[in-house]
Design a protein around this motif. Structure first.
Motif, PDB file in Angstrom:
ATOM      1  N   ASN A 485       0.823  -1.227  -0.171  1.00  0.00           N
ATOM      2  CA  ASN A 485       0.357  -0.315  -0.063  1.00  0.00           C
ATOM      3  C   ASN A 485       0.819   1.398   0.101  1.00  0.00           C
ATOM      4  N   ILE A 486       0.492   1.718  -1.276  1.00  0.00           N
ATOM      5  CA  ILE A 486       1.451   3.388  -1.122  1.00  0.00           C
ATOM      6  C   ILE A 486       1.581   4.391  -0.341  1.00  0.00           C
ATOM      7  N   CYS A 487       0.688   4.059   0.460  1.00  0.00           N
ATOM      8  CA  CYS A 487       0.371   4.397   1.567  1.00  0.00           C
ATOM      9  C   CYS A 487       0.996   4.291   3.063  1.00  0.00           C
ATOM     10  N   ALA A 488       0.823   3.698   3.509  1.00  0.00           N
ATOM     11  CA  ALA A 488       0.531   2.760   4.575  1.00  0.00           C
ATOM     12  C   ALA A 488       2.384   2.370   4.144  1.00  0.00           C
ATOM     13  N   ASP A 489       3.161   1.784   3.403  1.00  0.00           N
ATOM     14  CA  ASP A 489       4.371   0.826   4.207  1.00  0.00           C
ATOM     15  C   ASP A 489       5.485   1.939   3.198  1.00  0.00           C
ATOM     16  N   ASP A 490       6.595   1.634   3.604  1.00  0.00           N
ATOM     17  CA  ASP A 490       7.583   1.694   2.693  1.00  0.00           C
ATOM     18  C   ASP A 490       8.300   1.475   1.369  1.00  0.00           C
ATOM     19  N   LEU A 491       7.927   2.229   0.823  1.00  0.00           N
ATOM     20  CA  LEU A 491       8.043   1.738  -0.773  1.00  0.00           C
ATOM     21  C   LEU A 491       9.393   1.334  -0.995  1.00  0.00           C
ATOM     22  N   ASP A 492      10.441   2.101  -0.778  1.00  0.00           N
ATOM     23  CA  ASP A 492      11.595   1.764  -0.914  1.00  0.00           C
ATOM     24  C   ASP A 492      11.876   2.159  -2.204  1.00  0.00           C
ATOM     25  N   LEU A 493      11.803   3.243  -2.504  1.00  0.00           N
ATOM     26  CA  LEU A 493      12.265   3.910  -3.891  1.00  0.00           C
ATOM     27  C   LEU A 493      13.225   4.957  -3.922  1.00  0.00           C
ATOM     28  N   ASP A 494      13.801   5.207  -3.104  1.00  0.00           N
ATOM     29  CA  ASP A 494      14.942   6.264  -2.462  1.00  0.00           C
ATOM     30  C   ASP A 494      16.275   5.560  -3.025  1.00  0.00           C
ATOM     31  N   THR A 495      16.994   6.556  -3.797  1.00  0.00           N
ATOM     32  CA  THR A 495      18.212   6.265  -3.811  1.00  0.00           C
ATOM     33  C   THR A 495      19.539   6.002  -2.667  1.00  0.00           C
ATOM     34  N   GLU A 496      20.238   5.568  -2.020  1.00  0.00           N
ATOM     35  CA  GLU A 496      21.046   5.507  -1.301  1.00  0.00           C
ATOM     36  C   GLU A 496      21.374   7.060  -0.457  1.00  0.00           C
ATOM     37  N   GLU A 497      21.956   7.250  -1.124  1.00  0.00           N
ATOM     38  CA  GLU A 497      22.224   9.142  -0.857  1.00  0.00           C
ATOM     39  C   GLU A 497      20.885  10.090  -0.963  1.00  0.00           C
ATOM     40  N   GLU A 498      19.419   9.883  -1.092  1.00  0.00           N
ATOM     41  CA  GLU A 498      18.023  10.036  -1.137  1.00  0.00           C
ATOM     42  C   GLU A 498      18.027   9.619   0.836  1.00  0.00           C
ATOM     43  N   LYS A 499      18.540   8.650   1.024  1.00  0.00           N
ATOM     44  CA  LYS A 499      17.859   7.778   1.766  1.00  0.00           C
ATOM     45  C   LYS A 499      18.591   8.423   3.234  1.00  0.00           C
ATOM     46  N   GLU A 500      19.889   8.319   2.874  1.00  0.00           N
ATOM     47  CA  GLU A 500      21.456   8.962   3.941  1.00  0.00           C
ATOM     48  C   GLU A 500      20.525  11.057   4.207  1.00  0.00           C
TER      49      GLU A 500
END
Ligand code: ADP
Length: 630
Positions: A485-500
């Motif tokens: 569910n894109i409203c509920a869960d962590d989609l993990d679409l970011d790059t490592e840099e964005e995550k940081e």
């Protein structure tokens, strides 16, 4: 002549027939005609095997005659007939048919059930007759015998004259009473109607001398009543024919007539199976749901025939709930005409038939989906909800049987897609199936969370029915791809840099975010920055098994224990509001409280959730306006 007593069991059944309050007494005719047809079968097969009798199939007939004044209804056949001993043992004892075994206690309700669903053979004649005579001559015998009974008092057997082999069943029809119209069984139109209704597909002609009014020969306006012999049954049922002998129109008109739908069916399934179970089936998949389909009143089921004789109008055991929309019939030689409802439920043969039918229906639906997508979608709009319930029902035991038949509207042109279709066009590296929930596809499209996901080129399934999310949660995954569910869960679409970067922002803003959470109170678990939003400032996310949408559904069910989603308020880390909040907090720690409340209210409104404190929010917004106007 000595009057003989019926065997105890038979007497019980007979009493039940004579005193029956059952309203569908008419089935006696079906029973007697079936017996006649069986008797002809016996002789016919006998003649095939010994070849000597010189009988042709076309010689065999069942004749019905009516003598209104004498109150006589006669059913005659030229089948195998019965010897004296057979008359005694067959009509004096009823032990073979399972009905009595089933009916041990004399419960009136169950009477109705057995009589209605399965009939009870020859004795049902006593529901409408006060006396029954059977004259029979067995094949190959020179003597004939007459069996006579007025019911409970017993019966007599004596020699009589009969020219040919076969059996005449002579019913002396009861006088009508205030509550009960027996006269009707002496009317030609009633007989015609009953033959059509129950015995239309008996293999031998059922004939009757019928009176019809016709124009007098040579005259244009003078009528006369003439008697002509008519065949009342159509004999070969459409489902017994080969597919290439039946036209599309015939299938459709049979459907409309029998199953009361003015629409054409979405698909016709005509199948003949031999093997573990032998049966023919004619199944229709409707295009539109009956008005009561999604109510408790709707009864699923197929008609059940035993060798052309209808034994049950709606047999529910033939269809799983998720295919409850199917209409049609099953005809099998493997089922006995007199099987009771209770025994039928446990019947091994019936279970095998049901299983094989289920597979057939599924494969036909899949074929329809690929061969005629438009019609499938039409069908799906009517019954898709039922299929989705099938995934979710009983903790998902049947989910694998139905999962390929279900569809959802997706962000891709807002068209219906199946899950395999979705998977086949997933982006490279995508390992999850994305979905979002909302009232309509348009509203979902406007949800802040969907924007960025779509922007990155991912397809999203739009769930607009309450059952949708429950269904995919029951499935969990398809081919190893988890539903997210894109409203509920962590989609993990970011790059490592964005995550940081995000982590840094959340760390440095930790105190401020805690302050915001404190101002909003217990309705949120926490407040945090997010990368999942594009243009929108805020959104709500849930943590744990219950999503915001599920909470809405569960909330609408009236119970005391409300299930709450664990809600997180997320703030777009890349939106100007993020920096504004941080700078405000730096100059005055308490200034972010009101902003937090307003942002939370905004997020709820976007999600379509009500506000607990609309007045407070309205005042806050107004204060802000006035403040900023200065
Ligand atoms: P069932 O048909 O279930 O066996 P019935 O009570 O209807 O039970 O009939 C009992 C038996 O009487 C039949 O099995 C058959 O052997 C015999 N019988 C009934 N009607 C006829 C008939 N018309 N011709 C020959 N035999 C008959």
């Amino acid at each position: 002549m000595r009057t003989k007593q019926f065997k105890a069991e038979s007497k019980k059944l007979l009493d039940m027939m004579i005193n029956s309050i059952y309203t569908h007494k008419e089935i006696f005719l079906r029973e007697l005609i079936s017996n006649a047809s069986d008797a002809i079968d016996k002789l016919y097969y006998h003649s095939l095997s010994d070849g000597a009798s010189g009988l042709n199939r076309s010689d065999f007939k069942i004749r019905i005659s009516v003598d209104k004044d004498g109150r006589i209804l006669k059913i005659s056949d030229n089948g195998c007939g019965m010897t004296k001993d057979e008359l005694e043992s067959n009509l004096g004892t009823i032990a073979k048919s399972g009905s009595l075994e089933f009916k041990k206690d004399n419960d009136k309700k169950e009477d109705v059930d057995i009589i209605g669903q399965f009939g009870v053979g020859f004795y049902s004649a006593f529901m409408v007759s006060d006396a029954v005579t059977v004259e029979s001559r067995a094949y190959g015998q020179s003597e004939a015998y007459r069996w006579f009974s007025k019911g409970a008092d017993g019966y007599t057997v004596e020699p009589c004259e009969k020219e040919d082999c076969g059996t005449d069943i002579v019913l002396h029809i009861k006088e009508s009473t205030e509550d009960e119209d027996y006269d009707t069984f002496l009317e030609q139109y009633t007989i015609k109607h009953l033959v059509k209704k129950y015995s239309d597909y008996i293999r031998y002609p059922i004939i009757m001398d019928c009176e019809t009014r016709k124009l007098k020969e040579g005259s244009e306006d003078e009528y006369e009543t003439v008697t002509e012999t008519q065949t009342l049954n159509s004999m070969v049922p459409i489902w017994k024919k080969n597919k290439n002998e039946v036209t599309e129109d015939e299938y459709i008109s049979f459907y409309r007539e029998k199953y009361m739908d003015y629409e054409k069916p979405a698909r016709v399934i005509h199948t003949k199976v031999e093997g573990q179970a032998t049966y023919s089936a004619l199944i229709y998949i409707p295009k539109q749901a009956p008005f009561d389909y999604y109510t408790r009143e709707y009864e699923k089921g197929l008609q059940l025939y035993s060798s052309g004789v209808m034994i049950m109008e709606k047999c529910p055991d033939l269809l799983p709930d998720y295919f409850s929309f199917a209409k049609g019939l099953v005809d099998s030689e493997d089922l006995s005409l007199n099987i009771s409802r209770e025994m039928l439920q446990h019947d091994r043969q019936l279970k095998i038939i049901a299983k094989s039918l289920e597979k057939k229906i599924k494969s036909e639906l899949l074929k329809l989906m690929t061969e005629d997508r438009e019609t499938y979608e039409e069908f799906y709009r009517a019954f898709g909800m039922q299929l989705k319930f099938g995934v979710y029902d009983r903790y998902g035991v049947d989910k694998d049987k139905v999962k390929d038949l279900i569809m959802f509207v997706s962000s891709n042109e807002k068209k219906l897609v199946t899950i395999p279709e979705y998977i086949s066009r997933m982006k490279e590296g995508q390992d999850k199936i994305f979905y979002a929930c909302g009232e309509t596809a348009d509203k979902i499209e406007m949800l802040p969370q969907t924007e960025l996901v779509r922007d990155k080129g991912y397809e999203i399934l739009y769930f607009t029915e309450n059952v949708d999310e429950f269904a995919v949660q029951t499935m969990g995954e398809y081919d190893g791809k988890h539903f997210v569910n894109i409203c509920a869960d962590d989609l993990d679409l970011d790059t490592e840099e964005e995550k940081e970067q995000l982590k840094e922002k959340n760390d440095s803003g930790k105190d401020m975010l805690a302050k915001m959470k404190e101002a909003i109170g217990d309705s949120v678990q926490s407040v945090r920055f997010t990368n999942k939003l594009k243009n929108h400032p805020v959104c709500l996310t849930s943590e744990g098994a219950v999503s915001v949408e599920m909470e809405k559904v569960l909330d609408s069910i009236p119970t005391q224990n409300k299930v709450k989603a664990k809600i997180v308020l997320e703030i777009n880390a890349n939106h100007p509001i993020a920096d504004k909040l941080l700078s405000m907090y730096a100059s005055d720690e308490n200034s972010v409280g009101d902003y937090a409340k307003i942002l939370y209210a905004q997020a709820r409104l976007i999600e379509g959730m009500p506000l607990d404190n609309p007045t407070e929010i309205s005042n806050l917004v107004c204060d802000l306006m006035v403040g900023s106007a200065h």
